[in-house]
Each structure stands twice: as C-alpha cells, then as structure tokens.
Design an enzyme around this catalytic site. Structure first.
Site, short mmCIF file in Angstrom:
data_model
loop_
_atom_site.label_atom_id
_atom_site.label_comp_id
_atom_site.label_asym_id
_atom_site.label_seq_id
_atom_site.Cartn_x
_atom_site.Cartn_y
_atom_site.Cartn_z
CG HIS A 133 0.07 -6.61 1.47
ND1 HIS A 133 -1.06 -6.28 0.55
CD2 HIS A 133 0.05 -8.01 1.64
CE1 HIS A 133 -1.44 -7.89 0.28
NE2 HIS A 133 -0.73 -8.47 0.86
CG ASP A 170 -0.19 -3.78 -1.94
OD1 ASP A 170 0.62 -4.84 -1.38
OD2 ASP A 170 -1.53 -3.42 -1.74
CD GLU A 195 -3.83 -3.94 1.32
OE1 GLU A 195 -2.62 -4.02 0.84
OE2 GLU A 195 -4.59 -4.38 0.62
CG ASP A 215 -3.24 -11.91 7.60
OD1 ASP A 215 -3.13 -13.23 7.55
OD2 ASP A 215 -2.52 -11.31 6.62
C1 F6R Z 1 -1.50 -13.62 4.33
C2 F6R Z 1 -0.64 -12.47 4.45
C3 F6R Z 1 -0.57 -11.76 3.26
C4 F6R Z 1 0.20 -12.79 2.07
C5 F6R Z 1 0.35 -11.71 0.86
C6 F6R Z 1 0.89 -12.64 -0.35
O1 F6R Z 1 -1.58 -14.12 5.64
O2 F6R Z 1 -0.32 -11.80 5.44
O3 F6R Z 1 0.47 -10.59 3.28
O4 F6R Z 1 1.46 -13.23 2.48
O5 F6R Z 1 -0.63 -11.25 0.31
O6 F6R Z 1 0.00 -13.65 -0.65
P1 F6R Z 1 0.53 -14.88 -1.74
O7 F6R Z 1 1.65 -15.61 -1.06
O8 F6R Z 1 -0.96 -15.55 -1.74
O9 F6R Z 1 0.61 -14.33 -3.01
#
Ligand code: F6R
Length: 264
Positions: free
Chosen positions: A139, A137, A144, A67
């Site tokens: 994701h 959440d 989301e 992403d």
């Molecule tokens: C980022 C992504 C998100 C993160 C998730 C956890 O490329 O795909 O799904 O992996 O938001 O983020 P952290 O590791 O910062 O808690």
C-alpha cells in the site's frame, strides 16, 4: 523510475532529507506531501537538523499529509497529526495554517471532509513533491490492496496486516484503528514528483512487486509505474528482491551524465 540504493537506513534518511531540502531551496513555497511512519523518522530528524544547523527554511512550505486514522480522540499521541508535530512540525519554522492533515475525528459526513481535503490540495496548486512509504502489502497512503488505481481521498478499511503492523505504536491493550482517511492513488499520481522510501527486509517483497511486477490494484504501489517522475530510495535490505539492480545502477550513472536535472 530512478532507483537509488543506500547502504543503510542512516544514509537513506540523509539522502531523502537532502532531496527534499534541494526541492525546498529550488522552490521555497514547495507544496510538500508527507507520510507518517517509521520509515520517515530518520528523514524528519535530518530535516530538523538541517533547519537548526543549516537554516533550512520552512516558512513558505505548505504540507499535505497522506492520511490520518479515523476515530482517535483529538490529540491522541498516535494520531498522525500528533506524530507529525512531534517529529517535524514542532521543530521547524512552519505555521499551523500551512499544515494539512485529513481530519479523522468522528463525523457524519466523511464524503464532505474528503472532498474538502482534495479541494485544499487543488487550491494550493497541487503537490510538487509527494513522499510516500510502502506497506508490506504494497500500500501507499492507506490504499490497501484492491484500491482503485483512480481513487481519491476517502475513508478506507485497513487490512488486518496493516492493523497488526500499526499495533506496536499503541499502548498494550489498546486496539489500533481499523480505518483511516487516505488520499487516493489518483490523488498521489497527480503530484509532480514522487519519492518512495523503503527500508528493511520486511519491505523487500512489496518493493519488488511495485517496481518489477505487473500494474495491479492488488499492489497499490505498482501504480507508480504510471508516473513519469518517481524516485525510489531504498536501503540494501528493501532492495534485496529486485532483479535488475545492475541496470538501475547503470541507469543512474547515465542519468547523471545525460539529464542531471532529473536528479536532485
Ligand atoms: C503513512 C502511510 C503508510 C506508511 C506505510 C509504511 O502515512 O501512508 O503508507 O508509509 O504503512 O509504514 P512504516 O514506514 O511505518 O513501515
């Protein structure tokens, strides 16, 4: 799902890097899906160390990031492109042409940008190993809650929770992006193997829902239950809400005996 519980974040990071390195040694032209986030930082540091000290070779690896934020100016230090260069790409032997990250710069045809990204993945032969993190959440990528379980790469509105979780990376007074381009859950599920990393108490609820809860679009990570080759690498805090820890431990021991090729 294979569930590994590491004693702490340092061990989780080393194990994740070891698994990726093994996959790279087995297939030097590995198509590697990557995530950007705090969770993966230790793993990237370890991969860089392995490149420097153990000659881990990235020269034929092709990467696809999950992403990218929409709307940050090119080169913004918090863009996922800049973050990936800082934590991994600038320190290993990978050519720019082998790195793929969705383009979140302003444009008037995001559908085309997203279709093109899907095409690049297809053209590369699909993703061999996809690393994902998990949001509070539930994701994966930025899919989301209520994202279609069949979704493909597209722009996605971020929830307020995700925006707040991302705020710490931005300068005081700077508003974090409210949208991102993300590969879809359908895209992620097409990877041949998936490695989910989660660390810390804040992820414990989402991890338990993803692994032991119902398959639901309300928890995107629960879609991983549909995939045949998923490994979860958790630290003790992230695993704290799981109900069947003993079973996961036994199942891992049995896998070591019966089908060790499933382990990396
Ligand atoms: C980022 C992504 C998100 C993160 C998730 C956890 O490329 O795909 O799904 O992996 O938001 O983020 P952290 O590791 O910062 O808690």
């Amino acid at each position: 799902m294979l569930v590994f519980i590491a004693n702490n974040y340092a061990e989780l990071s080393r194990e994740a890097a070891r698994m990726i390195a093994n996959a790279m040694r087995e297939k030097p032209d590995l198509r590697l899906g990557l995530a950007t986030g705090d969770t993966q930082q230790g793993m990237y540091r370890e991969l860089v160390r392995m490149h420097r000290e153990e000659s881990l070779d990235f020269s034929r690896v092709v990467t696809f990031n999950l992403d990218e934020y929409i709307g940050l100016p090119a080169g913004h230090p918090q863009s996922f492109r800049a973050a990936m260069h800082k934590s991994l790409f600038d320190h290993v032997n990978i050519a720019e042409s082998q790195i793929h990250i969705p383009d979140g710069s302003p444009c008037d045809n995001f559908d085309e940008v997203c279709a093109q990204y899907e095409e690049e993945i297809r053209h590369a032969g699909g993703i061999d190993l996809q690393v994902v993190g998990i949001g509070k959440d539930g994701h994966i990528g930025f899919n989301e809650p209520t994202s279609s379980l069949a979704s493909r790469t597209r722009p996605k509105t971020l929830t307020q929770q995700t925006i707040e979780d991302n705020r710490h990376s931005f300068s005081p007074g700077e508003e974090p992006p409210a949208a991102a381009i993300t590969t879809g859950i359908g895209t992620i599920l097409e990877a041949r193997r998936i490695l989910l990393l989660a660390s810390g108490t804040a992820k414990a609820k989402a991890v338990a829902l993803a692994v032991e809860g119902p398959l639901t679009a309300s928890v995107s990570a629960s879609a991983l239950q549909m995939h045949r080759e998923v490994t979860l690498l958790l630290d003790r805090e992230a695993a704290a809400n799981l109900q069947h820890l003993d079973y996961y431990r036994k199942s891992l021991e049995m896998t070591r005996k019966l089908t060790p090729n499933r382990l990396w």
